[in-house]
Design a protein around this motif. Sequence first.
Motif, mmCIF file in Angstrom:
data_model
loop_
_atom_site.group_PDB
_atom_site.id
_atom_site.type_symbol
_atom_site.label_atom_id
_atom_site.label_comp_id
_atom_site.label_asym_id
_atom_site.label_seq_id
_atom_site.Cartn_x
_atom_site.Cartn_y
_atom_site.Cartn_z
ATOM 1 N N ASP A 7 0.842 -1.215 0.000
ATOM 2 C CA ASP A 7 0.000 0.000 0.000
ATOM 3 C C ASP A 7 0.869 1.254 0.000
ATOM 4 O O ASP A 7 0.548 2.241 -0.649
ATOM 5 C CB ASP A 7 -0.911 0.027 1.244
ATOM 6 C CG ASP A 7 -2.069 -0.957 1.117
ATOM 7 O OD1 ASP A 7 -2.317 -1.456 0.006
ATOM 8 O OD2 ASP A 7 -2.716 -1.216 2.157
ATOM 9 N N SER A 8 1.966 1.202 0.754
ATOM 10 C CA SER A 8 2.830 2.391 0.826
ATOM 11 C C SER A 8 4.115 2.236 0.003
ATOM 12 O O SER A 8 4.847 3.210 -0.201
ATOM 13 C CB SER A 8 3.174 2.707 2.290
ATOM 14 O OG SER A 8 3.575 1.533 2.943
ATOM 15 N N HIS A 9 4.408 1.030 -0.483
ATOM 16 C CA HIS A 9 5.625 0.792 -1.276
ATOM 17 C C HIS A 9 5.280 -0.038 -2.510
ATOM 18 O O HIS A 9 5.730 -1.186 -2.654
ATOM 19 C CB HIS A 9 6.683 0.076 -0.428
ATOM 20 C CG HIS A 9 7.095 0.861 0.780
ATOM 21 N ND1 HIS A 9 6.383 0.842 1.953
ATOM 22 C CD2 HIS A 9 8.126 1.717 0.971
ATOM 23 C CE1 HIS A 9 6.969 1.645 2.826
ATOM 24 N NE2 HIS A 9 8.023 2.182 2.257
ATOM 25 N N PRO A 10 4.459 0.539 -3.407
ATOM 26 C CA PRO A 10 3.935 -0.251 -4.531
ATOM 27 C C PRO A 10 5.004 -0.744 -5.494
ATOM 28 O O PRO A 10 4.744 -1.664 -6.278
ATOM 29 C CB PRO A 10 2.975 0.731 -5.227
ATOM 30 C CG PRO A 10 3.396 2.082 -4.770
ATOM 31 C CD PRO A 10 3.983 1.919 -3.412
ATOM 32 N N GLU A 11 6.190 -0.167 -5.408
ATOM 33 C CA GLU A 11 7.254 -0.561 -6.353
ATOM 34 C C GLU A 11 7.767 -1.979 -6.102
ATOM 35 O O GLU A 11 8.531 -2.509 -6.905
ATOM 36 C CB GLU A 11 8.407 0.455 -6.330
ATOM 37 C CG GLU A 11 9.205 0.540 -5.031
ATOM 38 C CD GLU A 11 8.575 1.455 -3.967
ATOM 39 O OE1 GLU A 11 7.356 1.687 -4.001
ATOM 40 O OE2 GLU A 11 9.335 1.908 -3.076
ATOM 41 N N SER A 14 10.237 -8.385 -6.227
ATOM 42 C CA SER A 14 8.922 -8.219 -5.595
ATOM 43 C C SER A 14 8.977 -8.864 -4.217
ATOM 44 O O SER A 14 9.893 -9.644 -3.911
ATOM 45 C CB SER A 14 7.816 -8.864 -6.442
ATOM 46 O OG SER A 14 7.851 -10.263 -6.290
ATOM 47 N N LEU A 15 8.004 -8.550 -3.399
ATOM 48 C CA LEU A 15 8.002 -9.098 -2.040
ATOM 49 C C LEU A 15 7.852 -10.611 -2.031
ATOM 50 O O LEU A 15 8.228 -11.274 -1.070
ATOM 51 C CB LEU A 15 6.903 -8.418 -1.200
ATOM 52 C CG LEU A 15 7.126 -6.927 -0.948
ATOM 53 C CD1 LEU A 15 6.057 -6.375 -0.011
ATOM 54 C CD2 LEU A 15 8.516 -6.639 -0.380
ATOM 55 N N LEU A 16 7.346 -11.171 -3.118
ATOM 56 C CA LEU A 16 7.267 -12.628 -3.228
ATOM 57 C C LEU A 16 8.659 -13.271 -3.160
ATOM 58 O O LEU A 16 8.822 -14.369 -2.612
ATOM 59 C CB LEU A 16 6.576 -12.989 -4.544
ATOM 60 C CG LEU A 16 6.243 -14.450 -4.786
ATOM 61 C CD1 LEU A 16 5.304 -14.998 -3.716
ATOM 62 C CD2 LEU A 16 5.612 -14.610 -6.168
#
Length: 205
Positions: free
Chosen positions: A76-80, A156-158
């Motif tokens: 939400d705050s770090h969409p990159e 990505s966070l994945l």
Amino acid sequence: MIHVYGVPGYGSTISELMLTLTGVRYNFINVDGFDKAGPNHDLLEKVNPLCQVPTLVLDDGEVMTETAAIALMLLDSHPEFAPAPGSPQRHRFLRLLVWMVANVYPTFTYADYPERWAAGAPAQLRESTARYRETLYRWLEEQVEGTPWMFGNDISLLDCYLPVMRRWSPREAWFAQHTPKLNAIADAVCGLPELQTVLRANQIL
Ligand SMILES: N[C@@H](CCC(=O)N[C@@H](CS)C(=O)NCC(=O)O)C(=O)O
């Protein structure tokens, strides 16, 4: 500041990597031994009745659990740190993020505490979940879209799941032999300078 209840090397490591990657500061509370009767069990149970790590307590006192939910909250705050909303890659990201926690993570839950689920056949449950997990990782390997990250050029966070889960069963040698693309992503995460401290604190390096 966010408080992360966790144990070095456990699933809390995934959330620590996500927080560190996105530059969100947090305070780590080590609840080693939380899964047995004792003070850390009582401490964790007070904030999360399911008594699992990671458990986060946010700035406003709200409790946040579930690594996938934590990833979505950070986005939400770090969409990159995920493919752009509306893109086909975004849909694949969302699918795999939920797939990981809905399919792979439970195999550890059952294998870590087999007597909870199959008191009469704990070794058999551990063995069957281990085999099933391997089939899941082999499928995930086919979903890797590029290098050095799961979705190609952009982390990505994945990607944060891979170095942590690789340390659990079936471990590095299996990944190197059977899922080289997943192994390479885990290596790439381990190579990020900004993650060195947290990786070492969690015995991933
Ligand atoms: N779905 C949760 C799973 C978390 C989880 O299972 N964590 C493990 C440690 S790696 C745990 O706390 N296990 C204790 C238990 O399930 O009783 C997530 O994605 O955060």
